[in-house]
Design a protein around this motif. Structure first.
Motif, PDB file in Angstrom:
ATOM      1  N   ALA A  15       0.269   6.942  10.616  1.00 40.64           N
ATOM      2  CA  ALA A  15       0.671   6.562   9.423  1.00 40.64           C
ATOM      3  C   ALA A  15       1.227   7.563   8.541  1.00 40.64           C
ATOM      4  O   ALA A  15       2.068   7.456   7.616  1.00 40.64           O
ATOM      5  CB  ALA A  15       0.339   4.752   9.280  1.00 40.64           C
ATOM      6  N   SER A  16       0.610   8.873   8.588  1.00 41.78           N
ATOM      7  CA  SER A  16       1.335   9.566   8.064  1.00 41.78           C
ATOM      8  C   SER A  16       1.158  10.985   9.029  1.00 41.78           C
ATOM      9  O   SER A  16       0.576  11.183   9.873  1.00 41.78           O
ATOM     10  CB  SER A  16       0.061  10.135   7.566  1.00 41.78           C
ATOM     11  N   ALA A  17       2.024  11.412   8.522  1.00 39.19           N
ATOM     12  CA  ALA A  17       2.802  13.533   9.397  1.00 39.19           C
ATOM     13  C   ALA A  17       1.601  14.143   8.059  1.00 39.19           C
ATOM     14  O   ALA A  17       1.698  15.654   8.500  1.00 39.19           O
ATOM     15  CB  ALA A  17       3.883  13.744   8.683  1.00 39.19           C
ATOM     16  N   GLU A  18       0.955  13.594   7.262  1.00 39.53           N
ATOM     17  CA  GLU A  18       0.275  14.618   6.237  1.00 39.53           C
ATOM     18  C   GLU A  18      -0.963  15.174   6.965  1.00 39.53           C
ATOM     19  O   GLU A  18      -1.753  14.682   7.423  1.00 39.53           O
ATOM     20  CB  GLU A  18      -0.178  14.289   5.336  1.00 39.53           C
ATOM     21  N   LYS A  19      -1.653  15.990   6.884  1.00 42.02           N
ATOM     22  CA  LYS A  19      -2.739  16.896   7.692  1.00 42.02           C
ATOM     23  C   LYS A  19      -4.200  15.993   6.921  1.00 42.02           C
ATOM     24  O   LYS A  19      -5.069  15.149   7.910  1.00 42.02           O
ATOM     25  CB  LYS A  19      -3.333  18.168   7.883  1.00 42.02           C
ATOM     26  N   ASN A  20      -4.160  15.668   5.695  1.00 44.15           N
ATOM     27  CA  ASN A  20      -5.108  14.605   5.313  1.00 44.15           C
ATOM     28  C   ASN A  20      -4.746  13.567   4.947  1.00 44.15           C
ATOM     29  O   ASN A  20      -5.919  12.793   4.595  1.00 44.15           O
ATOM     30  CB  ASN A  20      -4.956  15.487   3.499  1.00 44.15           C
ATOM     31  N   CYS A  21      -3.915  12.773   5.855  1.00 39.61           N
ATOM     32  CA  CYS A  21      -3.241  11.388   5.491  1.00 39.61           C
ATOM     33  C   CYS A  21      -3.063  11.105   4.268  1.00 39.61           C
ATOM     34  O   CYS A  21      -2.605   9.581   3.216  1.00 39.61           O
ATOM     35  CB  CYS A  21      -4.732  10.659   6.392  1.00 39.61           C
ATOM     36  N   ILE A  22      -2.785  12.155   3.385  1.00 38.95           N
ATOM     37  CA  ILE A  22      -2.468  11.632   2.274  1.00 38.95           C
ATOM     38  C   ILE A  22      -1.387  11.812   1.662  1.00 38.95           C
ATOM     39  O   ILE A  22      -0.038  12.367   1.765  1.00 38.95           O
ATOM     40  CB  ILE A  22      -3.497  12.576   0.871  1.00 38.95           C
ATOM     41  N   GLU A  23      -0.656  10.468   1.432  1.00 39.93           N
ATOM     42  CA  GLU A  23       0.960  10.420   0.279  1.00 39.93           C
ATOM     43  C   GLU A  23       1.200  10.328  -0.778  1.00 39.93           C
ATOM     44  O   GLU A  23       0.445   9.082  -1.281  1.00 39.93           O
ATOM     45  CB  GLU A  23       1.318   9.160   2.003  1.00 39.93           C
ATOM     46  N   LYS A  24       1.790  10.616  -1.304  1.00 41.45           N
ATOM     47  CA  LYS A  24       1.916  11.368  -2.749  1.00 41.45           C
ATOM     48  C   LYS A  24       3.462   9.315  -3.383  1.00 41.45           C
ATOM     49  O   LYS A  24       3.670   9.069  -4.012  1.00 41.45           O
ATOM     50  CB  LYS A  24       3.103  12.071  -3.461  1.00 41.45           C
ATOM     51  N   LYS A  25       4.325   9.468  -1.563  1.00 39.71           N
ATOM     52  CA  LYS A  25       4.935   8.246  -1.731  1.00 39.71           C
ATOM     53  C   LYS A  25       5.294   7.373  -0.991  1.00 39.71           C
ATOM     54  O   LYS A  25       4.357   8.184   0.554  1.00 39.71           O
ATOM     55  CB  LYS A  25       6.321   8.997  -1.852  1.00 39.71           C
ATOM     56  N   PHE A  26       4.798   5.923  -0.701  1.00 44.25           N
ATOM     57  CA  PHE A  26       4.514   5.181   0.228  1.00 44.25           C
ATOM     58  C   PHE A  26       5.289   4.202   0.299  1.00 44.25           C
ATOM     59  O   PHE A  26       5.957   3.651  -1.007  1.00 44.25           O
ATOM     60  CB  PHE A  26       4.133   5.232   1.022  1.00 44.25           C
ATOM     61  N   ASN A  27       5.668   3.546   1.022  1.00 42.23           N
ATOM     62  CA  ASN A  27       7.084   1.902   1.453  1.00 42.23           C
ATOM     63  C   ASN A  27       6.031   0.789   1.937  1.00 42.23           C
ATOM     64  O   ASN A  27       5.251   1.161   2.405  1.00 42.23           O
ATOM     65  CB  ASN A  27       8.448   1.833   2.087  1.00 42.23           C
ATOM     66  N   GLN A  28       6.285  -0.096   1.028  1.00 44.03           N
ATOM     67  CA  GLN A  28       5.881  -1.455   1.303  1.00 44.03           C
ATOM     68  C   GLN A  28       6.577  -2.119   1.737  1.00 44.03           C
ATOM     69  O   GLN A  28       7.489  -2.707   1.079  1.00 44.03           O
ATOM     70  CB  GLN A  28       4.869  -1.619   0.194  1.00 44.03           C
ATOM     71  N   ILE A  29       6.904  -2.265   2.627  1.00 41.37           N
ATOM     72  CA  ILE A  29       7.705  -3.496   3.421  1.00 41.37           C
ATOM     73  C   ILE A  29       6.582  -4.989   4.250  1.00 41.37           C
ATOM     74  O   ILE A  29       6.057  -4.460   4.693  1.00 41.37           O
ATOM     75  CB  ILE A  29       8.538  -2.614   4.493  1.00 41.37           C
ATOM     76  N   GLY A  30       7.106  -6.463   3.297  1.00 44.29           N
ATOM     77  CA  GLY A  30       6.289  -7.358   4.510  1.00 44.29           C
ATOM     78  C   GLY A  30       6.710  -7.322   5.298  1.00 44.29           C
ATOM     79  O   GLY A  30       8.129  -7.027   6.333  1.00 44.29           O
ATOM     80  N   ALA A  31       6.736  -8.315   6.389  1.00 44.80           N
ATOM     81  CA  ALA A  31       6.682  -8.479   7.870  1.00 44.80           C
ATOM     82  C   ALA A  31       7.758  -9.104   7.979  1.00 44.80           C
ATOM     83  O   ALA A  31       8.870  -8.749   8.841  1.00 44.80           O
ATOM     84  CB  ALA A  31       5.524  -8.928   8.873  1.00 44.80           C
ATOM     85  N   SER A  32       8.132  -9.975   6.732  1.00 41.71           N
ATOM     86  CA  SER A  32       9.097 -10.975   6.749  1.00 41.71           C
ATOM     87  C   SER A  32      10.550 -10.102   6.462  1.00 41.71           C
ATOM     88  O   SER A  32      11.634 -10.850   7.340  1.00 41.71           O
ATOM     89  CB  SER A  32       9.192 -11.836   5.806  1.00 41.71           C
ATOM     90  N   MET A  33      10.511  -9.216   5.480  1.00 44.58           N
ATOM     91  CA  MET A  33      11.771  -7.729   6.058  1.00 44.58           C
ATOM     92  C   MET A  33      12.232  -8.001   7.955  1.00 44.58           C
ATOM     93  O   MET A  33      13.395  -8.172   8.169  1.00 44.58           O
ATOM     94  CB  MET A  33      11.828  -6.528   5.276  1.00 44.58           C
ATOM     95  N   TYR A  34      10.731  -7.762   8.600  1.00 47.82           N
ATOM     96  CA  TYR A  34      11.364  -6.457   9.725  1.00 47.82           C
ATOM     97  C   TYR A  34      11.936  -7.807  10.838  1.00 47.82           C
ATOM     98  O   TYR A  34      12.776  -7.609  11.696  1.00 47.82           O
ATOM     99  CB  TYR A  34      10.020  -6.333  10.303  1.00 47.82           C
ATOM    100  N   ARG A  35      11.432  -9.212   9.995  1.00 42.87           N
ATOM    101  CA  ARG A  35      12.117 -10.342  11.470  1.00 42.87           C
ATOM    102  C   ARG A  35      12.998 -11.476  11.226  1.00 42.87           C
ATOM    103  O   ARG A  35      13.504 -11.766  11.374  1.00 42.87           O
ATOM    104  CB  ARG A  35      10.990 -11.467  10.779  1.00 42.87           C
ATOM    105  N   ASP A  36      13.462 -10.683   9.124  1.00 45.12           N
ATOM    106  CA  ASP A  36      14.805 -11.344   8.565  1.00 45.12           C
ATOM    107  C   ASP A  36      15.720 -11.025   9.801  1.00 45.12           C
ATOM    108  O   ASP A  36      15.889  -9.718   9.843  1.00 45.12           O
ATOM    109  CB  ASP A  36      14.606 -11.057   7.777  1.00 45.12           C
ATOM    110  N   LYS A  37      17.269 -11.856  10.195  1.00 48.24           N
ATOM    111  CA  LYS A  37      18.394 -11.227  10.538  1.00 48.24           C
ATOM    112  C   LYS A  37      19.163 -10.863   9.796  1.00 48.24           C
ATOM    113  O   LYS A  37      19.488  -9.954  10.859  1.00 48.24           O
ATOM    114  CB  LYS A  37      19.053 -13.111  11.143  1.00 48.24           C
ATOM    115  N   ARG A  38      19.333 -10.747   8.294  1.00 49.99           N
ATOM    116  CA  ARG A  38      19.984 -10.166   8.491  1.00 49.99           C
ATOM    117  C   ARG A  38      19.616  -8.668   8.102  1.00 49.99           C
ATOM    118  O   ARG A  38      20.543  -7.631   7.881  1.00 49.99           O
ATOM    119  CB  ARG A  38      20.379 -10.326   6.213  1.00 49.99           C
ATOM    120  N   ILE A  39      18.888  -8.555   7.940  1.00 53.08           N
ATOM    121  CA  ILE A  39      17.930  -7.355   8.139  1.00 53.08           C
ATOM    122  C   ILE A  39      17.420  -6.369   9.796  1.00 53.08           C
ATOM    123  O   ILE A  39      18.767  -5.164   9.359  1.00 53.08           O
ATOM    124  CB  ILE A  39      16.224  -6.791   7.637  1.00 53.08           C
TER     125      ILE A  39
END
Length: 121
Positions: A15-39
């Motif tokens: 879930a990260s391309a950083e070598k230490n896997c620490i991210e300064k910015k990230f998104n939180q997206i609920g599963a309902s977003m991916y399942r929504d027909k409008r998305i």
């Protein structure tokens, strides 16, 4: 303990391309977003631009994402960015708060509730 800063927890390596896997910015997206027909109806690059908008907003409702920053930071061409932002506006995902043409700077946007069938609180 109040006032004590927590050490950022690393992401999983997938879930990260950083070598230490620490991210300064990230998104939180609920599963309902991916399942929504409008998305799902959005073009894949448009949904990518929406996710970039989420990153740039840093959790706020309003944000600025200039086309040159989209290219520099996310590899999104100017034309793709413009088409995606138009699709997001027309589908009710974002709104223009202040046009960059009037501000002599980047356009200010905000996330909209219209796509969810809601009005602003």
């Amino acid at each position: 303990m109040p006032g004590r800063k927590r050490k950022p927890a690393p992401f999983k390596y997938w879930a990260s391309a950083e070598k230490n896997c620490i991210e300064k910015k990230f998104n939180q997206i609920g599963a309902s977003m991916y399942r929504d027909k409008r998305i799902q109806a959005l073009k894949p690059k448009t949904f990518l631009v929406y996710q970039c908008c989420m990153l740039e907003s840093a959790g706020q409702e309003s944000f600025k994402l200039p086309a040159d920053a989209a290219l520099r930071d996310y590899g999104i061409s100017h034309g793709t960015f413009q088409r995606a932002m138009k699709e997001l506006r027309e589908a009710g995902f974002i709104e223009i708060v202040a046009s960059g043409k009037n501000l002599s700077g980047p356009t200010e946007y905000k996330f909209s509730r219209v796509w969810r069938g809601e009005s602003a609180p």
